[in-house]
Every structure is written in structure tokens, then in C-alpha cells.
Write a protein that holds these residues in place. Structure first.
Motif, PDB file in Angstrom:
ATOM      1  N   TYR A 228       1.067  -1.182  -0.053  1.00  0.00           N
ATOM      2  CA  TYR A 228       0.276  -0.264   0.560  1.00  0.00           C
ATOM      3  C   TYR A 228       0.941   1.339  -0.039  1.00  0.00           C
ATOM      4  O   TYR A 228       0.209   1.866  -0.425  1.00  0.00           O
ATOM      5  N   GLN A 229       1.990   1.293   0.457  1.00  0.00           N
ATOM      6  CA  GLN A 229       2.643   2.769   0.752  1.00  0.00           C
ATOM      7  C   GLN A 229       4.461   2.062   0.375  1.00  0.00           C
ATOM      8  O   GLN A 229       4.368   1.167   1.490  1.00  0.00           O
ATOM      9  N   LEU A 230       5.229   2.290   0.332  1.00  0.00           N
ATOM     10  CA  LEU A 230       6.476   2.155   0.183  1.00  0.00           C
ATOM     11  C   LEU A 230       7.293   3.768   0.668  1.00  0.00           C
ATOM     12  O   LEU A 230       6.588   4.306   0.550  1.00  0.00           O
ATOM     13  N   PRO A 231       8.672   3.139   1.699  1.00  0.00           N
ATOM     14  CA  PRO A 231       8.511   3.534   2.181  1.00  0.00           C
ATOM     15  C   PRO A 231       9.370   4.952   1.232  1.00  0.00           C
ATOM     16  O   PRO A 231      10.471   5.070   0.494  1.00  0.00           O
ATOM     17  N   HIS A 232       9.779   6.327   1.728  1.00  0.00           N
ATOM     18  CA  HIS A 232       9.304   6.970   1.317  1.00  0.00           C
ATOM     19  C   HIS A 232       9.940   8.760   1.988  1.00  0.00           C
ATOM     20  O   HIS A 232       8.936   8.469   3.134  1.00  0.00           O
ATOM     21  N   VAL A 233      10.364  10.140   1.643  1.00  0.00           N
ATOM     22  CA  VAL A 233      10.419  10.673   2.566  1.00  0.00           C
ATOM     23  C   VAL A 233       9.349  11.782   1.999  1.00  0.00           C
ATOM     24  O   VAL A 233      10.227  12.053   0.403  1.00  0.00           O
ATOM     25  N   ASP A 234       8.908  12.998   2.484  1.00  0.00           N
ATOM     26  CA  ASP A 234       7.685  13.318   1.887  1.00  0.00           C
ATOM     27  C   ASP A 234       8.025  15.007   2.183  1.00  0.00           C
ATOM     28  O   ASP A 234       9.002  14.847   3.351  1.00  0.00           O
ATOM     29  N   ILE A 235       7.603  15.948   1.555  1.00  0.00           N
ATOM     30  CA  ILE A 235       7.552  17.414   1.776  1.00  0.00           C
ATOM     31  C   ILE A 235       6.817  17.837   2.689  1.00  0.00           C
ATOM     32  O   ILE A 235       5.719  18.184   1.186  1.00  0.00           O
ATOM     33  N   THR A 236       6.391  18.329   3.195  1.00  0.00           N
ATOM     34  CA  THR A 236       5.257  19.616   3.774  1.00  0.00           C
ATOM     35  C   THR A 236       5.174  20.605   3.090  1.00  0.00           C
ATOM     36  O   THR A 236       6.306  21.753   2.435  1.00  0.00           O
ATOM     37  N   ALA A 237       4.088  21.426   2.711  1.00  0.00           N
ATOM     38  CA  ALA A 237       3.951  23.035   2.806  1.00  0.00           C
ATOM     39  C   ALA A 237       4.980  23.795   3.570  1.00  0.00           C
ATOM     40  O   ALA A 237       5.630  24.619   3.078  1.00  0.00           O
ATOM     41  N   ASN A 238       5.666  23.137   4.992  1.00  0.00           N
ATOM     42  CA  ASN A 238       5.667  24.310   5.569  1.00  0.00           C
ATOM     43  C   ASN A 238       7.558  23.623   5.284  1.00  0.00           C
ATOM     44  O   ASN A 238       8.537  24.353   5.784  1.00  0.00           O
ATOM     45  N   GLY A 239       7.801  23.110   3.935  1.00  0.00           N
ATOM     46  CA  GLY A 239       9.517  22.534   3.886  1.00  0.00           C
ATOM     47  C   GLY A 239       9.546  21.433   5.046  1.00  0.00           C
ATOM     48  O   GLY A 239      10.881  21.375   5.052  1.00  0.00           O
ATOM     49  N   GLU A 240       8.987  20.833   6.114  1.00  0.00           N
ATOM     50  CA  GLU A 240       9.545  19.612   6.748  1.00  0.00           C
ATOM     51  C   GLU A 240       9.718  18.285   5.467  1.00  0.00           C
ATOM     52  O   GLU A 240       8.647  18.582   5.157  1.00  0.00           O
ATOM     53  N   GLU A 241      10.508  17.683   5.816  1.00  0.00           N
ATOM     54  CA  GLU A 241      10.511  16.215   5.667  1.00  0.00           C
ATOM     55  C   GLU A 241      10.167  15.206   6.319  1.00  0.00           C
ATOM     56  O   GLU A 241      10.314  15.041   7.888  1.00  0.00           O
ATOM     57  N   ILE A 242       9.080  14.329   5.821  1.00  0.00           N
ATOM     58  CA  ILE A 242       8.233  13.765   6.676  1.00  0.00           C
ATOM     59  C   ILE A 242       8.754  12.152   6.251  1.00  0.00           C
ATOM     60  O   ILE A 242       8.457  11.966   4.839  1.00  0.00           O
ATOM     61  N   THR A 243       9.044  11.009   7.237  1.00  0.00           N
ATOM     62  CA  THR A 243       9.536   9.981   6.655  1.00  0.00           C
ATOM     63  C   THR A 243       8.246   9.113   6.431  1.00  0.00           C
ATOM     64  O   THR A 243       7.694   8.745   7.896  1.00  0.00           O
ATOM     65  N   LEU A 244       7.836   8.973   5.335  1.00  0.00           N
ATOM     66  CA  LEU A 244       6.649   7.424   5.493  1.00  0.00           C
ATOM     67  C   LEU A 244       6.738   6.690   5.490  1.00  0.00           C
ATOM     68  O   LEU A 244       7.668   5.916   4.259  1.00  0.00           O
ATOM     69  N   PRO A 245       6.307   5.287   6.265  1.00  0.00           N
ATOM     70  CA  PRO A 245       6.695   4.037   6.381  1.00  0.00           C
ATOM     71  C   PRO A 245       5.833   3.447   5.605  1.00  0.00           C
ATOM     72  O   PRO A 245       5.062   3.733   4.784  1.00  0.00           O
ATOM     73  N   HIS A 246       6.327   1.768   5.106  1.00  0.00           N
ATOM     74  CA  HIS A 246       6.107   1.142   4.022  1.00  0.00           C
ATOM     75  C   HIS A 246       5.420   0.642   5.041  1.00  0.00           C
ATOM     76  O   HIS A 246       4.762   0.322   6.146  1.00  0.00           O
TER      77      HIS A 246
END
Length: 425
Positions: A227-245
Motif C-alpha cells: 500500500y505504501q513504500l518508504p519514502h520522504v515527503d516534504i510538507t507545505a512548510n518545507g519539513e521532511e517527513i519519513t513515511l513508513p512502508h
């Protein structure tokens, strides 16, 4: 004159005693001198020959890297240090303890090299009395310990191991008997497990989750979905969020059970539950429901062609023997159906809600059934989601009960159902 002669005789004897005698040495004595090691200082030679000294020897070599070549170098240095191999038992015990650190605990050649450290033909009993009274018990116990560590790691000895044991301890010693038992039982148990676990597990967390879920489900028709691969997403504030698998599995029979589920009765997401694969521990979550009430249970007839390997129902008219009983005390424990399973590296409710949303695409009934979360505190630290508010429905059921002990059970159940519906929307 007689007294003078006696005095001179005594003085000559005293002078002869003070003179050092020179013994004749064979040519082999010069060859048996110890070879100095490269990384052994003079201070280390003065220490006590104990297990700590040999462990220090391994630590001195492992300053750069702990590899198989460095382990072989330590063994070679010990063999060349003294031809009589003094302190070989302590050295072998220290080497067995350090083998996992060097990554050679499953190498058969290393075990044979440790057995080669023993002096040859020294501990072999010469008569039946020596054999009866356990000739050199300390050395035999050390040899058995080497074979036991091989047995614990599943290493089968070869013919070289047997030759070394015969040369060291003899034909009818305890290490030889241990070798014979290993060679008898290992071939019988080698392929006994129908679901073997590989020695090298996948390093990718997605592949490891796929392998673990397939092993738990034990259904050839079950489908694994990422359903989801591990990756890094950037929010609207410019913060990096690591999303799990997020990896899930569901079989057609589970989808059929979920489609027949009563929409008025909620389903639960529970976990995490541990699963050990050799020395690796992973955690999984399940989607399940409570057992149906007796008045809602519907017994469906078994399809005889559903399973061709073994019958699902037997109707046999057999006569009772004298020792047979008509009544059997069988305790039936209904734990409720399990509809799906998943694995993720971040077990918060926001991540599991994303899994439920993915399941809703193939199971539309989840849009009508309220979903409640029963999450325990996992062993590892879970990352908290930024979009979770203190008073929203993302809190688990245990926290909700602790924060509102005075609330009635019926009102709390209705509130949880409404929160579960709003959470999906």
C-alpha cells in the motif's frame, strides 16, 4: 695432616656445587623455541595464562576489522607461539566465544582449525584403565564443547573433523561419540521442517514483510499488496517527513467473510504481535471481529470439492467398543474471524488508517462498518504523527477508557462508533 686433608676435601666439594652444570641438548631443542608474535608484548607474556589473556589477544587483533582473515591470524599466532600448545584449552574456549563477533560461527573450516590446535596423540588412552577413568577429562570436555557449538549452529562435521578427533582423543573417546551422534541425527532432521526459514533474511523491509506475511497466512491464494513504500515527503512548510512502508495480505476466503459481516457490528485493528524469524523480530497487525452471537450464526453445509487433500467432514457410523466413551468434553473457543493482516514500521493509528483505506478499495463494506483500534504499546518506539490532535479519534481504546472512567459503557460504545465513521470520512 689428616685434618688438613679433610678440610681441603670439603672445600673442593663446596666449589664443585657452586659450578653450574651444562647439560647436553639435542638439535630438536633449538627448533622448539617459541616464535615471537607480532602483536604480543613482553608485558603480556608475564600475565597469567587465563581466558582473559586470550580474549585480549583477539581484541588487539580486532582493532582494525573483525574478519575471517584476522581470526585465522590469531589462531596461527597461537600455534606458532609454543610447540607444546600450553594454554590451548583456554584459547579454544575464548575462540568459541569470539566467533560470532568475527562472523565465522557457521564456517566448518574454522572449527576444524580450532580442533587442530590440540596436540596430537597426547590425549589418546593407552590401555583400558585410562579409557575407563576418562583420560584427560578437561581436554575431552573442550572437544565436546566445540562439537556442541557446531550442533547449535547446524554445522555438520566432515571426514576431516573425524580424522582430527581420532588423532587427538582416540577411537572410543567422548568427542568421537558426540561426532557419531551428530552424524546420525543431523541427516534425519535436516529437511524435517516443511516451512524452513532461510539463513540470510531479506534486508529490504518490504521484502521481509512480504516473506513474513506469506509465512503467517499459509494460504496459496492469499494476495500480498504494497500500500505504501518508504519514502520522504516534504510538507507545505518545507519539513521532511519519513513515511513508513505498509504491506498487507488478504485471501479470497477472508474477503468473502468480510463481505458477509454485519455492518452494525464493528471491526477491530489489533496489534502489534511479534513474529521471530531466527534472530530478527518483526511486528504485524490484524483486522478482526468479535465472535458472532449464537442467534446470528448460520451453519453452511460443507462443499465436498472445496478441499481435495483431506475431507472437511466425516460421517462414519462406527460401533462403540468397551473402552470408548459416548460423551467427549471438547472446549470450543471461538476467537472471531480475521479479515486481513499488515506490517508496517510505524504502528500509529494514522498509518493503520491508511491501510484500512487501501483495504476499502477491494472491500467496499468497510465504508459502512465502524473501525475501532485496540493498539498496545509496542516494544520499539513509534513515531508520532503530526496531524493527530489530543481529542480526536486517533487515540486508542485503552487510552480512552483511562481518560474517561466515569462514562457509561453504552454511551462510550456509541461515541466510538460515530468517531470511527467520521475517521473514515
Amino acid at each position: 695432616s689428616i685434618c688438613r686433608t679433610r678440610m681441603l676435601y670439603r672445600l673442593s666439594n663446596m666449589e664443585a656445587c657452586t659450578v653450574l652444570r651444562h647439560f647436553h641438548c639435542s638439535p630438536a631443542f633449538a627448533k622448539s623455541r617459541p616464535v615471537p608474535a607480532e602483536f604480543v608484548d613482553d608485558k603480556d607474556k608475564k600475565r597469567d595464562r587465563s581466558l582473559t589473556t586470550h580474549e585480549d589477544l583477539f581484541e588487539q587483533v580486532a582493532k582494525e576489522a573483525k574478519t575471517k582473515a584476522m581470526f585465522n591470524m590469531v589462531v596461527d599466532v597461537f600455534i606458532k607461539r609454543d610447540i607444546r600448545r600450553r594454554g590451548h584449552v583456554e584459547f579454544i574456549y575464548a575462540a568459541l566465544k569470539k566467533m560470532p563477533e568475527f562472523g565465522v560461527e557457521r564456517d566448518l573450516n574454522i572449527y576444524n582449525k580450532l580442533l587442530d590446535v590440540f596436540p596430537k596423540e597426547v590425549f589418546v588412552p593407552r590401555n583400558f584403565i585410562q579409557r575407563m577413568f576418562n583420560h584427560y577429562p578437561r581436554q575431552q570436555e573442550c572437544g565436546v564443547q566445540v562439537l556442541e557449538q557446531m550442533e547449535n549452529y547446524g554445522i555438520m562435521p566432515n571426514i576431516e573433523t573425524k580424522v582430527l578427533l581420532v588423532q587427538i582423543f582416540g577411537e572410543k573417546s567422548h568427542p568421537i561419540r558426540k561426532y557419531q551422534r551428530i552424524m546420525y541425527w543431523f541427516p534425519k532432521f535436516k529437511h524435517l521442517n516443511p516451512y524452513p526459514v532461510p539463513q540470510q533474511l531479506p534486508k529490504d523491509p518490504v521484502d521481509l514483510a512480504r516473506f513474513s506475511l506469506t509465512r503467517i497466512a499459509n494460504d496459496l491464494d492469499a494476495k500480498v499488496t504494497v500500500y505504501q513504500l518508504p519514502h520522504v515527503d516534504i510538507t507545505a512548510n518545507g519539513e521532511e517527513i519519513t513515511l513508513p512502508h505498509i504491506v498487507g495480505i488478504q485471501s479470497p476466503s477472508q474477503m468473502e467473510l468480510l463481505a458477509k459481516h454485519n455492518p452494525r457490528r464493528p471491526v477491530f485493528v489489533e496489534g502489534p504481535f511479534p513474529l521471530w524469524l531466527r534472530k530478527t523480530c518483526v511486528y504485524y497487525y490484524i483486522l478482526r471481529a468479535e465472535p458472532a452471537p449464537p442467534n446470528e450464526k448460520v451453519e453452511e453445509p460443507f462443499d465436498p470439492e472445496r478441499c481435495l487433500y483431506y475431507p472437511l467432514q466425516l460421517d462414519l457410523d462406527l460401533d462403540l467398543d468397551l473402552g470408548d466413551e459416548e460423551n467427549f468434553d471438547v472446549e470450543d473457543l471461538d476467537e472471531g474471524p480475521v479479515f486481513a493482516m499488515c506490517m508496517t514500521s510505524q504502528g500509529d493509528q494514522a498509518t493503520l488508517n491508511h491501510w484500512i483505506s487501501g483495504l476499502q478499495q477491494s472491500n467496499p463494506i468497510l465504508g459502512q462498518v465502524p473501525t475501532l483500534f485496540r493498539l498496545d504499546t509496542p516494544v520499539r518506539e513509534l513515531q508520532a504523527s503530526d496531524d493527530m490532535e489530543p481529542g480526536c479519534a486517533c487515540r486508542n481504546e485503552n487510552q480512552r477508557e483511562e481518560s474517561q472512567p466515569e462514562e457509561q459503557p453504552e454511551n462510550r460504545m456509541e461515541e466510538e462508533l460515530t468517531r470511527g465513521q467520521s475517521m473514515k470520512q
